[in-house]
Design an enzyme around this catalytic site. Sequence first.
Site: not given
Lengths: 544, 430
Positions: A36, A287, A423
């Site tokens: 652990d 844009d 684009l």
Amino acid sequence: MQLTVWTYEGPPHVGAMRIATALEDVHYVLHAPQGDTYADLLFTMIERRDKRPPVTYTTFQARDLGGDTAELFKDAARDAVERFAPQAILVGASCTGELIQDDPAGLAKALGLSLPVIPLELPSYSKKENWGAAETLYQLVRGLAGPHVPKPGEERPARDPETRPKCNILGPTALGFRHRDDVIEVRKLLESLGIDVHVVAPMGATAAEIARVGEADFNVVLYPEIGRSTASWLKRMFGQPFTTVVPIGIGATREFIREVAEIAGVDPSAALAGEPSRLPWWSRSIDSTYLTNKRVFVFGDGTHAIAAARVAQEELGFQVVGLGSYSREMARELRAAAALYDVEPLITDDYLEVEEKIEELQPELVLGTQMERHIAKRLGVGCAVISAPVHVQDYPARYAPQMGWEGANVLFDTWVHPLVMGLEEHLLGMFREDFEFHDEAGASHLGHGAKGTTQTAAEAEEDSEPEAQAAPEETIETPAAPQPASAQSAGAPAWTDEAETELRKIPFFVRGKARRNTEKYAAQLGLTAITLETLYDAKAHFGK
Amino acid sequence: MSELALRDTTAAERGCAEPEVLKERGQREVFCGLTGIIWLHRKIQDAFFLIVGSRTCAHLMQSAAGVMIFAEPRFGTAIIEERDLAGMADANDELDRVVGRLLARRPDIKTLFLVGSCPSEVIKLDLSRAAQRLSRQHMPEVRVLNYTGSGIETTFTQGEDMCLASLVPEMPAEAADAAPSLLVVGALADVVEDQFARTFKALGIEHVSFLPPRRSAELPAVGPQTRMLLAQPFLCETARLLEERGAQRLEAPFPLGVEGTTEWLQAAAEAFGVDGQRLREVIAPAQRRAKVALEHYRERLGGKSIFFFPDSQLEVPIARFLARELGMTLVEVGSPYLHRQHLSRELELLPAGTQLSEGQHVDKQIDRCRAATPDLVVCGLGLANPFESEGMTTKWSIELVFTPIHGFDQAGDLAELFARPLLRKAKLEV
């Protein structure tokens, strides 16, 4: 038993470690076997902490089980107090420690230590990490601030109007997703309202500070999963109101400011004035038109998933097509949010179920955890990480909050960058057969690792194997791995070669949607074959 | 593990004093045996490892391995839940259900390991009976085996030992008239395995096999004609079971560095009657290359002091290599467990008076390390950054089990792993 490949949350004692590690002078004595101790590396490696977490493990072994593991615990607790000189200790057990039923609380009490001892009961077989963190914070605050609770009937004195209001910030922990930066950003918001911060808990707090949380006028709950139960107790005991809005995104930040101003009795107008974030204009800028209705799937902890869905839909103009969370504690809130976007809420901690859902929905962007990042990568879909479980990459060197005005800027950047840009998207659509500008090249700004795919039939065959085969890094499946004719279910319309070829000319990031829409359209009309005509009829029918 | 008896034989054989060993008990900052699954599930390509454990086990696997694994792993966890703890019959039914779902999803799996964990051991869930039951259900398609990787019984690489030990009873018996064969035991990187296979072939040793095999159906045969060569120092139980089946262990150091690899191959050569001249000829080119490769790092590492925290049991062979071939000074060599018999040659080769420690009390060991201010600290991931922030230079020990380091052609790579942190420290101006 639950079959798990990956898990979204650790066990509850890891949640307790996140609290202990965030504090300055509190030590955690954990009854646990040697393995652990792995949990230390979460903090030293993933979060890059420069100190070991303040945790002592008893690391009992099989040979100790027949003997006195209780004595082992007492020795460990005594040694830890002597060596680390904490101002308070948390004591508890991990999953295996819980099974041997040694009662760390009773043992620690029997030691008669001269410091506050906070016992933790964290049921490992039914609860998880965030619950463990919440419970630990609650027990700690109750234990340390409890003695300062006003007596019943004692009125909370009114704040002197000459002094600035002050609040606590509850919830930020070690190993949190951007908690470090969120706290800085929220402090700025509070400062802009003329409000002082009394105690931030647990991050950076001392035991003495925790004892004084009741002195603040109200509480700001940053992460409800972790801070809400403590805030509710403080409200009952100290009469401190607490905030309910998590300031992630522009709209939520505005609401948060109004909520805080209301609670504190101050004027929010100065804090809301001006244009403190770029997100609104960046999103309105032309844009960003191409972001409109990008299909996005959201999954994370409750706080971040709900907030992300809102930002995605309202502030970036995406379309939320799926919303889910592994935080069962916030199931109610998540369902309410899913209803807003008319999607089915997915509340699960089964990674495979999430994977299935993403495959089915074919989003163009995934906002998820590191696990969804793997899924998205395999499917060739863009992804941004919005929530824990954390990875070393979630600890950037730069300032990168999720909350407040700056947080909104960070969200815009990190969520938009994985997408194919406007684009470029057009050019990919127009010149589909360009030998180096084809979809296999992927988004140019993402480097070689983000290629899309034009698969050969053989590869496609491989991809549609029924089992999720271990795929090497290089092969990335298409969002819609073309099904070979043989794999098609009986009665489903079959694609003609011509239509299939035309479909392949559609850029990969929308091909999945086109395929699904066309098939749906053909099925609605009861067509058996999908021709070139069907493809374009479906396009006209559904619109872009 | 009759530790005492073993120590007696070794001391008698060597005729020299026991090395100085500091035995410690306290907090052990080490992984449990489950962690071995991270490399075993890649090594044995048609096996699946199903941990029967808790959310902690699943979280450990993901945290220790999460960064390294990109494809769907061939391991998973059947997480024990509250209702499983209520009654044992229930837990077995649940396990059958989980295994059924798993095998339906992964028809490519030929061997399923049920891997025991701390919680499954503590609640005494009998995985060996479960494995037998499930094997009956799923044979011949899938063989179901079990072993324990629990932290209460195994430390890190001992998980591999337990896994390989579970394969030993499945190995076919060698034919009555079998010719002598060589069995190389311990998971090696595929590239290293191929190199060794070529070398043994060049030596004229015909029957060579490796455990674990890359495909679980290809388990090699074992019997009195089997000569085994351990490639890893942590295979106590596997070696014991192989010896019970008649295999004879060849005494050798481990194939790390030029010296270790030479003696390791020599042990095989002698056992198979390969003459010394042939051995020298076969290994000369690789030996020469290895020496050239080591030359790059001798200056950076020579005279530097090094402190090993216990981790993989590879500490002693690696310390021997760094001391003898690169001139490093050993401050303390910690190991979770020292197998005196398997390490007997290694211990002889260590510089006289080397401080060894076995077991761990991490806080005291950190105190010793700080006091000694070594040039390089080899430690686990939980300790490395805290040491670095104190100005020390560290090497994460886990990399030593995730990197091909065995054999001549990897000797330079092994040295480089230790040189890199020092080089980096020298290079950084921030």
